[in-house]
Design an enzyme around this catalytic site. Structure first.
Site, PDB file in Angstrom:
ATOM      1  N   SER A 163       0.736  -1.256   0.129  1.00  0.00           N
ATOM      2  CA  SER A 163      -0.588   0.204  -0.038  1.00  0.00           C
ATOM      3  C   SER A 163       0.931   0.971   0.503  1.00  0.00           C
ATOM      4  O   SER A 163       1.295   1.336  -1.357  1.00  0.00           O
ATOM      5  CB  SER A 163      -1.014   0.203   0.881  1.00  0.00           C
ATOM      6  OG  SER A 163      -1.222   1.060   1.669  1.00  0.00           O
ATOM      7  N   ASP A 320      -3.367   6.579  -3.236  1.00  0.00           N
ATOM      8  CA  ASP A 320      -1.833   5.856  -2.732  1.00  0.00           C
ATOM      9  C   ASP A 320      -2.209   5.193  -3.827  1.00  0.00           C
ATOM     10  O   ASP A 320      -1.969   4.792  -4.622  1.00  0.00           O
ATOM     11  CB  ASP A 320      -2.319   5.256  -1.247  1.00  0.00           C
ATOM     12  CG  ASP A 320      -3.115   4.071  -0.808  1.00  0.00           C
ATOM     13  OD1 ASP A 320      -4.045   4.243  -2.121  1.00  0.00           O
ATOM     14  OD2 ASP A 320      -3.461   3.256  -0.050  1.00  0.00           O
ATOM     15  N   ARG A 325      -7.590   3.652  -1.246  1.00  0.00           N
ATOM     16  CA  ARG A 325      -7.113   4.879  -0.589  1.00  0.00           C
ATOM     17  C   ARG A 325      -7.641   6.073  -1.621  1.00  0.00           C
ATOM     18  O   ARG A 325      -6.787   6.624  -2.305  1.00  0.00           O
ATOM     19  CB  ARG A 325      -6.626   4.990   0.317  1.00  0.00           C
ATOM     20  CG  ARG A 325      -6.454   4.112   1.469  1.00  0.00           C
ATOM     21  CD  ARG A 325      -6.041   4.146   2.578  1.00  0.00           C
ATOM     22  NE  ARG A 325      -4.224   4.702   2.368  1.00  0.00           N
ATOM     23  CZ  ARG A 325      -4.162   5.202   3.724  1.00  0.00           C
ATOM     24  NH1 ARG A 325      -4.753   5.851   4.778  1.00  0.00           N
ATOM     25  NH2 ARG A 325      -2.810   5.347   3.642  1.00  0.00           N
ATOM     26  N   THR A 398     -11.942  -0.738  13.901  1.00  0.00           N
ATOM     27  CA  THR A 398     -10.905  -0.302  13.535  1.00  0.00           C
ATOM     28  C   THR A 398     -10.733  -1.003  12.301  1.00  0.00           C
ATOM     29  O   THR A 398      -9.641  -1.898  12.164  1.00  0.00           O
ATOM     30  CB  THR A 398      -9.563   0.327  13.791  1.00  0.00           C
ATOM     31  OG1 THR A 398      -9.890   1.051  15.258  1.00  0.00           O
ATOM     32  CG2 THR A 398      -8.784   0.904  12.952  1.00  0.00           C
ATOM     33  N   GLU A 422     -13.507   4.606   7.019  1.00  0.00           N
ATOM     34  CA  GLU A 422     -12.561   5.346   7.836  1.00  0.00           C
ATOM     35  C   GLU A 422     -11.913   6.746   7.604  1.00  0.00           C
ATOM     36  O   GLU A 422     -11.681   6.382   6.662  1.00  0.00           O
ATOM     37  CB  GLU A 422     -12.447   3.772   8.369  1.00  0.00           C
ATOM     38  CG  GLU A 422     -10.703   3.421   7.306  1.00  0.00           C
ATOM     39  CD  GLU A 422      -9.887   2.527   7.519  1.00  0.00           C
ATOM     40  OE1 GLU A 422     -10.285   1.537   8.266  1.00  0.00           O
ATOM     41  OE2 GLU A 422      -8.727   2.114   6.205  1.00  0.00           O
ATOM     42  N   LYS A 436     -11.839  -1.019   1.527  1.00  0.00           N
ATOM     43  CA  LYS A 436     -11.908   0.168   0.626  1.00  0.00           C
ATOM     44  C   LYS A 436     -11.377   0.887  -0.817  1.00  0.00           C
ATOM     45  O   LYS A 436     -11.196  -0.444  -0.882  1.00  0.00           O
ATOM     46  CB  LYS A 436     -10.919   1.521   0.977  1.00  0.00           C
ATOM     47  CG  LYS A 436      -9.507   1.040   1.983  1.00  0.00           C
ATOM     48  CD  LYS A 436      -8.988   1.210   3.069  1.00  0.00           C
ATOM     49  CE  LYS A 436      -7.224   0.664   3.146  1.00  0.00           C
ATOM     50  NZ  LYS A 436      -7.761  -0.474   3.321  1.00  0.00           N
TER      51      LYS A 436
END
Length: 561
Positions: A163, A320, A325, A398, A422, A436
């Site tokens: 990521s 990213d 994201r 989370t 989030e 996501k």
């Protein structure tokens, strides 16, 4: 040194190195270990051989290099053997359904490690056991893997990516048959299976032969077509999109996102965003940024702002490196750029997704079947919108692994899950991906921006409107680092038995009154009638202790790691 024997003076270390040299067939990592032994670099050897990477619900993530604590050919094979064995034990039809494997563009020349090679070795492991593998023939964004699991009804998915981590890292992200990231107890089961399958199976190193196997399929074209068809269902203003004069800049920050965001904009009939030339192509060195993380804000977006100024663009979108994201910045009337926080974008996208859903659903009772989700450390703006509009809001622990799995449960019960987010700039705008997804979020945000422009509005103005309609939700997140566990324990014990309170948490923070306290290390939640937290709790380690203290007019998140 003969036959893999070593003489570091540490018997356990010698044994670990000996096994490594016996199992490893990558000449670069073998040479790196041999050089460390030759140089007597005991501390460096201990660093990479003392403990194996821990496989958790987020899979693996570590630096690339030799040894059991790093990402390399051998640890990829060992991890995949464990995962394959666990799937064989857990699912009866693994050999009929198969798995999907995707990868990003990360590479580490010194150790010969790169995401594509890791993905090929993982494929070889499964194929050696007669399991069909859908291996993408080129780099893909992370959301393509969970999409493929659901789209093709597969048993599991693997995405090789780190990521937004620094360039030396890589990772191994795992999805279950429900299309969501694994959660416990799968992580423990896989971890145990890895330890039981450390010796490479006879065909596990045969990546070249595996790539010729009839069990290997390339899902790239089909998934590319079907993914964009799926997200098109969330395009509601095609005529506005075609005529919009809004100019948008997009950066993929040297990752995989460029091609896919361009395709997403095309699927929505949006004018293609201007691409930041220096950052649009994948580059594992990430040469223009210190960290390839759009959460860093203006430092990562400097080139985007420069391009926007040249082209007269008012909005910047940033993914990213694995494009799961999305960050957004908007030029203000003052000429300054405003980088929205994850919570602010959650408010905007939540408002937009509900507005679009409402347009498509005239049945007044349908809203009772509608859900939105967010993580416990995120803003509760969705709860405020839900209370006023009549739909359901739920919060989870989370991480999107929790939201993805909860969304799957709701969908299986016939509910509609239209949005989840989030605060770490992660958004699920379509249930076709139970994770996501920065690609669909970029296109949906592009349409929202175009729509607002027809009303002479901006993102900043609309955010104010959302707050005025549903209540202001302002957050200021920060953290400090402490490595002394005794200090960590004393800090949290002081919070739980705050001076001046009767064995209780503080009731004030500065000039603010604290309206609620949730401590998921003890199971306490002052919002519940019995003071017991609804969300799962864990007191396993002081390093993971977390308190969520909600004040009357500000959200304060205290995280100690």
């Amino acid at each position: 040194m003969e036959n893999g024997s070593t003489t570091t003076g540490d018997a356990d270390l010698d044994q670990a190195i000996g096994l490594w040299l016996q199992y490893d067939k990558n000449p670069k990592t073998v040479s790196m270990v041999q050089e460390l032994v030759k140089d007597g670099a005991v501390e460096a050897l201990k660093k990479v051989f003392s403990s194996r990477m821990e496989f958790g619900t987020a899979g693996l993530r570590a630096a690339m290099g030799p040894g059991i604590s790093c990402m390399n050919d051998l640890t990829i094979i060992q991890t995949t053997q464990g995962f394959c064995h666990y799937l064989e034990e857990s699912l009866e039809n693994l050999k009929e359904r198969g798995v999907v494997i995707g990868y990003d563009a990360r590479a580490h020349p010194p150790s010969g490690g790169n995401s594509k090679r890791f993905a090929s070795l993982a494929a070889a492991v499964f194929i050696s056991r007669g399991v069909p593998v859908h291996l993408f023939s080129d780099i893909v964004p992370t959301p393509f893997v969970p999409f493929t699991v659901s789209h093709l009804g597969l048993c599991a998915g693997i995405m090789v990516t780190a990521s937004h981590n620094p360039k030396q890292d890589n990772g191994y992200k795992v999805y279950w048959e429900n299309g969501a990231q694994i959660v416990s107890p799968h992580d423990k089961g896989i971890s145990k299976a890895i330890e039981e399958n450390l010796e490479p199976w006879p065909e596990s190193w045969n990546a070249e032969e595996a790539l010729k196997s009839p069990l290997l399929k390339d899902p790239y074209q089909d998934v590319h077509t079907q993914y964009f068809k799926a997200i098109q269902k969330h395009c509601h203003h095609r005529e506005i999109n075609k005529s919009s004069e809004v100019k948008i800049v997009h950066t993929s920050v040297h990752g995989v996102g460029h091609t896919f965001v361009q395709s997403a904009f095309k699927a929505f009939d949006l004018h293609p965003p201007y691409a930041v030339e220096e950052q649009k192509d994948p580059d594992p060195e990430f040469p223009t940024v210190k960290y390839p993380n759009p959460e860093e804000g203006k430092g990562v977006l400097t080139l985007s702002f420069s391009l926007a100024e040249r082209e007269g663009a008012t909005v910047v979108l940033a993914n990213d490196p694995d494009a799961d994201r999305l960050a957004i910045a908007e030029k203000q009337e003052s000429g300054q750029w405003r980088v929205f926080s994850g919570n602010e974008l959650g408010a905007l996208l939540g408002w937009w997704m509900f507005r679009c859903w409402k347009q498509q659903n005239s049945d007044a009772d349908a809203v009772k079947n509608l859900y939105m989700l967010s993580s416990t450390v995120s803003s509760k703006i969705l709860r405020a919108i839900a209370l006023k509009e009549g739909f359901h809001f739920e919060e989870t622990l989370t991480g999107f692994k929790w939201m993805g799995n909860r969304a799957r449960e709701l969908l299986d019960k016939g509910k509609s899950v239209v949005f989840a987010f989030e605060e770490a700039i992660g958004y699920m705008c379509s249930p076709c991906v139970l994770d996501k997804d920065g690609v669909s979020a970029a296109a949906i945000a592009g349409e929202m921006i175009s729509y607002l422009a027809t009303k002479n509005g901006s993102l900043s103005q609309q955010l104010t409107t959302v707050y005025e309609q549903y209540g202001y939700h302002i957050s200021k997140n920060s953290y400090f680092i402490c490595h002394d566990q005794d200090v960590i324990r004393s800090l949290f014990e002081r919070l739980r038995k705050y001076p001046g309170q009767k064995d209780s948490y503080p009731s004030e923070c500065g000039r603010f009154s604290i309206s609620a306290v949730r401590d998921l290390t003890t199971g306490y939640d002052s919002n519940q009638p019995d003071k017991k937290a609804v969300l799962p709790t864990s007191s396993s380690t002081a390093l993971s202790q977390r308190s969520n203290i909600t004040l009357s007019s500000v959200l304060l998140l205290v995280t100690v790691t």
